[in-house]
Enzyme design. Structure first.
Site, PDB file in Angstrom:
ATOM      1  N   ARG A 249      61.500  34.011 -35.125  1.00 31.14           N
ATOM      2  CA  ARG A 249      60.333  33.812 -35.847  1.00 31.14           C
ATOM      3  C   ARG A 249      59.169  33.516 -35.094  1.00 31.14           C
ATOM      4  O   ARG A 249      57.924  33.562 -35.532  1.00 31.14           O
ATOM      5  CB  ARG A 249      60.737  32.522 -36.785  1.00 31.14           C
ATOM      6  CG  ARG A 249      59.834  32.402 -37.875  1.00 31.14           C
ATOM      7  CD  ARG A 249      60.420  31.298 -38.933  1.00 31.14           C
ATOM      8  NE  ARG A 249      59.403  31.050 -40.111  1.00 31.14           N
ATOM      9  CZ  ARG A 249      59.186  29.842 -40.299  1.00 31.14           C
ATOM     10  NH1 ARG A 249      59.740  28.826 -39.726  1.00 31.14           N
ATOM     11  NH2 ARG A 249      58.586  29.610 -41.415  1.00 31.14           N
TER      12      ARG A 249
ATOM     13  N   ASP B  20      53.278  33.988 -34.047  1.00 35.87           N
ATOM     14  CA  ASP B  20      52.200  34.204 -32.840  1.00 35.87           C
ATOM     15  C   ASP B  20      51.396  35.286 -33.321  1.00 35.87           C
ATOM     16  O   ASP B  20      50.307  35.232 -33.163  1.00 35.87           O
ATOM     17  CB  ASP B  20      53.060  34.317 -31.381  1.00 35.87           C
ATOM     18  CG  ASP B  20      51.974  34.201 -30.334  1.00 35.87           C
ATOM     19  OD1 ASP B  20      50.646  33.578 -30.711  1.00 35.87           O
ATOM     20  OD2 ASP B  20      52.050  34.867 -29.566  1.00 35.87           O
TER      21      ASP B  20
ATOM     22  N   ASN C 296      53.472  26.137 -40.331  1.00 34.51           N
ATOM     23  CA  ASN C 296      54.324  25.821 -38.855  1.00 34.51           C
ATOM     24  C   ASN C 296      54.931  24.512 -39.039  1.00 34.51           C
ATOM     25  O   ASN C 296      56.077  24.216 -38.434  1.00 34.51           O
ATOM     26  CB  ASN C 296      53.742  26.159 -37.835  1.00 34.51           C
ATOM     27  CG  ASN C 296      53.150  27.533 -37.679  1.00 34.51           C
ATOM     28  OD1 ASN C 296      53.968  28.423 -38.081  1.00 34.51           O
ATOM     29  ND2 ASN C 296      52.203  27.682 -36.964  1.00 34.51           N
TER      30      ASN C 296
ATOM     31  N   THR D 116      67.666  38.408 -42.293  1.00 37.04           N
ATOM     32  CA  THR D 116      69.307  38.379 -42.206  1.00 37.04           C
ATOM     33  C   THR D 116      69.877  37.196 -41.330  1.00 37.04           C
ATOM     34  O   THR D 116      71.000  36.963 -41.502  1.00 37.04           O
ATOM     35  CB  THR D 116      69.662  39.851 -41.807  1.00 37.04           C
ATOM     36  OG1 THR D 116      71.103  39.766 -41.717  1.00 37.04           O
ATOM     37  CG2 THR D 116      69.062  40.014 -40.212  1.00 37.04           C
TER      38      THR D 116
ATOM     39  N   ASP E 177      70.264  34.373 -45.203  1.00 36.78           N
ATOM     40  CA  ASP E 177      71.523  35.348 -45.630  1.00 36.78           C
ATOM     41  C   ASP E 177      72.620  34.515 -45.811  1.00 36.78           C
ATOM     42  O   ASP E 177      73.516  34.083 -45.059  1.00 36.78           O
ATOM     43  CB  ASP E 177      71.661  36.427 -44.625  1.00 36.78           C
ATOM     44  CG  ASP E 177      72.734  37.336 -44.727  1.00 36.78           C
ATOM     45  OD1 ASP E 177      73.418  37.206 -45.827  1.00 36.78           O
ATOM     46  OD2 ASP E 177      73.182  38.053 -43.980  1.00 36.78           O
TER      47      ASP E 177
HETATM   48  C1  HEM Z   1      57.245  38.899 -45.472  1.00 35.94           C
HETATM   49  C2  HEM Z   1      56.634  37.457 -45.138  1.00 35.94           C
HETATM   50  C3  HEM Z   1      57.486  36.474 -44.747  1.00 35.94           C
HETATM   51  C4  HEM Z   1      57.561  35.178 -45.452  1.00 35.94           C
HETATM   52  C5  HEM Z   1      56.813  34.800 -46.670  1.00 35.94           C
HETATM   53  C6  HEM Z   1      58.224  34.317 -44.500  1.00 35.94           C
HETATM   54  C7  HEM Z   1      58.747  32.925 -44.995  1.00 35.94           C
HETATM   55  C8  HEM Z   1      59.738  32.130 -44.428  1.00 35.94           C
HETATM   56  C9  HEM Z   1      60.217  30.966 -44.736  1.00 35.94           C
HETATM   57  C10 HEM Z   1      59.337  29.959 -45.930  1.00 35.94           C
HETATM   58  C11 HEM Z   1      61.175  30.555 -43.932  1.00 35.94           C
HETATM   59  C12 HEM Z   1      61.806  29.056 -43.956  1.00 35.94           C
HETATM   60  C13 HEM Z   1      61.037  28.232 -43.129  1.00 35.94           C
HETATM   61  C14 HEM Z   1      61.629  26.651 -43.548  1.00 35.94           C
HETATM   62  O1  HEM Z   1      62.112  26.481 -44.254  1.00 35.94           O
HETATM   63  O2  HEM Z   1      60.991  25.925 -42.516  1.00 35.94           O
HETATM   64  C15 HEM Z   1      61.222  31.641 -42.936  1.00 35.94           C
HETATM   65  C16 HEM Z   1      62.178  31.479 -41.913  1.00 35.94           C
HETATM   66  C17 HEM Z   1      62.474  32.294 -41.047  1.00 35.94           C
HETATM   67  N1  HEM Z   1      61.741  33.683 -40.958  1.00 35.94           N
HETATM   68 FE1  HEM Z   1      60.341  34.439 -42.365  1.00 35.94          FE
HETATM   69  N2  HEM Z   1      58.901  35.051 -43.494  1.00 35.94           N
HETATM   70  C18 HEM Z   1      58.336  36.440 -43.421  1.00 35.94           C
HETATM   71  C19 HEM Z   1      58.737  37.362 -42.795  1.00 35.94           C
HETATM   72  C20 HEM Z   1      59.269  37.011 -41.272  1.00 35.94           C
HETATM   73  C21 HEM Z   1      59.184  38.044 -40.164  1.00 35.94           C
HETATM   74  C22 HEM Z   1      58.448  39.214 -40.136  1.00 35.94           C
HETATM   75  C23 HEM Z   1      59.937  37.498 -39.404  1.00 35.94           C
HETATM   76  C24 HEM Z   1      60.479  37.893 -37.986  1.00 35.94           C
HETATM   77  C25 HEM Z   1      60.251  39.498 -37.497  1.00 35.94           C
HETATM   78  C26 HEM Z   1      60.607  36.328 -40.038  1.00 35.94           C
HETATM   79  C27 HEM Z   1      61.577  35.569 -39.341  1.00 35.94           C
HETATM   80  C28 HEM Z   1      62.039  34.558 -40.067  1.00 35.94           C
HETATM   81  C29 HEM Z   1      63.364  33.857 -39.476  1.00 35.94           C
HETATM   82  C30 HEM Z   1      64.260  34.499 -38.209  1.00 35.94           C
HETATM   83  C31 HEM Z   1      63.532  32.381 -40.153  1.00 35.94           C
HETATM   84  C32 HEM Z   1      64.768  31.562 -40.032  1.00 35.94           C
HETATM   85  C33 HEM Z   1      64.135  30.707 -38.881  1.00 35.94           C
HETATM   86  C34 HEM Z   1      65.035  29.561 -38.380  1.00 35.94           C
HETATM   87  O3  HEM Z   1      66.107  29.450 -38.816  1.00 35.94           O
HETATM   88  O4  HEM Z   1      64.574  28.525 -37.686  1.00 35.94           O
HETATM   89  N3  HEM Z   1      60.156  35.928 -41.217  1.00 35.94           N
HETATM   90  N4  HEM Z   1      60.537  32.606 -43.146  1.00 35.94           N
END
Ligand code: HEM
Ligand SMILES: *[C@@H]1O[C@H](CO)[C@@H](O)[C@H](O)[C@H]1NC(C)=O
Ligand SMILES: *[C@@H]1O[C@H](CO)[C@@H](O)[C@H](O)[C@H]1NC(C)=O
Length: 327
Positions: A68, A73, A100, A200, A247
């Site tokens: 993430r 970045d 962030n 995932t 997931d």
């Molecule tokens: C399409 C738009 C996206 C939105 C709206 C979004 C939003 C979010 C949100 C709200 C979370 C939870 C954060 C939290 O509760 O602190 C999250 C987690 C995450 N996102 Fe996204 N995301 C997006 C795209 C992506 C992309 C493009 C990637 C990487 C290629 C990504 C990778 C991740 C990962 C791996 C997590 C889990 C992080 C952890 O467990 O520390 N996301 N995302």
């Protein structure tokens, strides 16, 4: 009067020029290359991988957190390590920006990787490139596809909290918001759907999915709603940081189950389920849900494209010694 309208029109010209320069920069870049450190730091890959490996062995979720970081970045003024800069008394960085704060994690692991790399080849490998390699290694270690990482990015000497606030799409986004935030950085709708498969792995906080599990009955599986409600109280301010897997089946395994979930109305975030909600991306979600290999190959292409967003190269920026501050 005359002089004021003259300086006004000059200001407008200057502004227009700035807009053209900033918006007109192409988002893909021919200057990065997979062999960039072939001579100057042949040990970089083994060094990064072993540190990522031990971090994930300690905590599987760290692989998700590191992946993430690269996304957060790259979407903010390009893949330039700006996310990694700490705030100082004279400087507001991105770490405390809305998408962030209390959310992105793994900075201590990035520090470890950077110091290991500095021991092998001091002053050579940028923090921006470390994020790119780290993202790939995390995906591979959690069972996902591999690819050759393009390198040669340099590190920003500035960061922008305002840009972080506005460039990273929030989980309340509609499908058209999502499409347009990716379009702004030169990524297609297909890239957007494929990159979202990163969900995932990893976890989300209650505050990011509360409104969905209590209010979105039409496109959310009732039993998932019930399960998630147990650890995410309705009242805002209570249990905000309680975690749930993005997931539900395999949050520490990089596969295509994100799309299988969406087809079953089991996307955790509002923005996740937007990809399969009767709109233009339904068919691609179905394709990825039925074909792990189609997903893997499109995910890899999209990661490479994301890594090409507006890098600093040549003599722009610097190679930071410490990822948290400019040299
Ligand atoms: C399409 C738009 C996206 C939105 C709206 C979004 C939003 C979010 C949100 C709200 C979370 C939870 C954060 C939290 O509760 O602190 C999250 C987690 C995450 N996102 Fe996204 N995301 C997006 C795209 C992506 C992309 C493009 C990637 C990487 C290629 C990504 C990778 C991740 C990962 C791996 C997590 C889990 C992080 C952890 O467990 O520390 N996301 N995302
Ligand atoms: C970014 O968003 C946060 C939270 O909404 C806000 O406190 C902060 O002032 C914003 N920063 C900028 C520079 O717009
Ligand atoms: C659900 O929607 C209602 C009506 O829009 C709103 O008042 C309420 O705060 C929402 N509940 C949650 C948990 O977001």
């Amino acid at each position: 009067m005359t002089s004021s309208s003259c300086s006004n029109s000059m200001a407008i010209t200057g502004f227009t020029l700035t807009v053209l320069l900033v918006v007109g920069v192409p988002s893909t870049n021919g200057q990065l290359s997979t062999g960039y450190y072939y001579k100057s730091c042949p040990g970089v890959f083994a060094t990064v991988k072993s540190t990522v490996h031990s971090a994930i062995a300690k905590e599987a979720r760290m692989g998700a957190s590191l992946l993430r970081l690269f996304f957060h970045d790259c979407f903010v003024n390009g893949c330039d390590g700006s996310l990694l800069l700490d705030d100082t008394s004279s400087f507001i960085g991105e770490k405390n920006a809305a998408p962030n704060i209390n959310s992105v994690r793994g900075f201590d692991v990035v520090d470890k990787i950077k110091s290991a790399v500095e021991k092998v080849c001091p002053g050579v490998v940028s923090c921006a490139d470390i994020l790119a390699i780290t993202a790939r290694d995390s995906v591979v270690i959690l069972g996902g596809p591999s690819w050759d990482v393009k390198l040669g990015r340099r590190d920003a000497r500035t960061a922008s909290q305002a840009a972080a606030n506005s460039s990273i799409p929030p989980p309340t986004s509609s499908l058209s918001n999502l499409i347009s935030s990716y379009r702004k950085v030169g990524l297609s709708t297909q890239d957007m759907v494929a990159l979202s498969g990163a969900h995932t792995i990893g976890q989300a906080r209650c505050t990011t999915f509360r409104a969905r599990i209590y209010n979105e009955t039409n496109n959310l599986d009732a039993s998932l709603a019930q399960t998630r409600q147990r650890n995410c109280p309705r009242t805002s301010g209570t249990g905000d940081n309680n975690l749930a897997p993005l997931d539900l089946q395999s949050p520490a395994f990089f596969d295509n189950s994100y799309y299988k979930n969406l087809v079953q109305k089991r996307g955790l975030l509002h923005s996740d389920q937007q990809l399969f909600n009767g709109g233009s991306t339904d068919s691609l979600v179905r394709t990825y849900s039925n074909s792990a290999s189609a997903f893997s190959s499109d995910f890899v292409s999209a990661m490479i494209k994301m890594g090409d967003i507006r890098p600093l190269t040549g003599s722009s920026g610097e190679v930071r010694k410490n990822c948290r501050r400019v040299n």
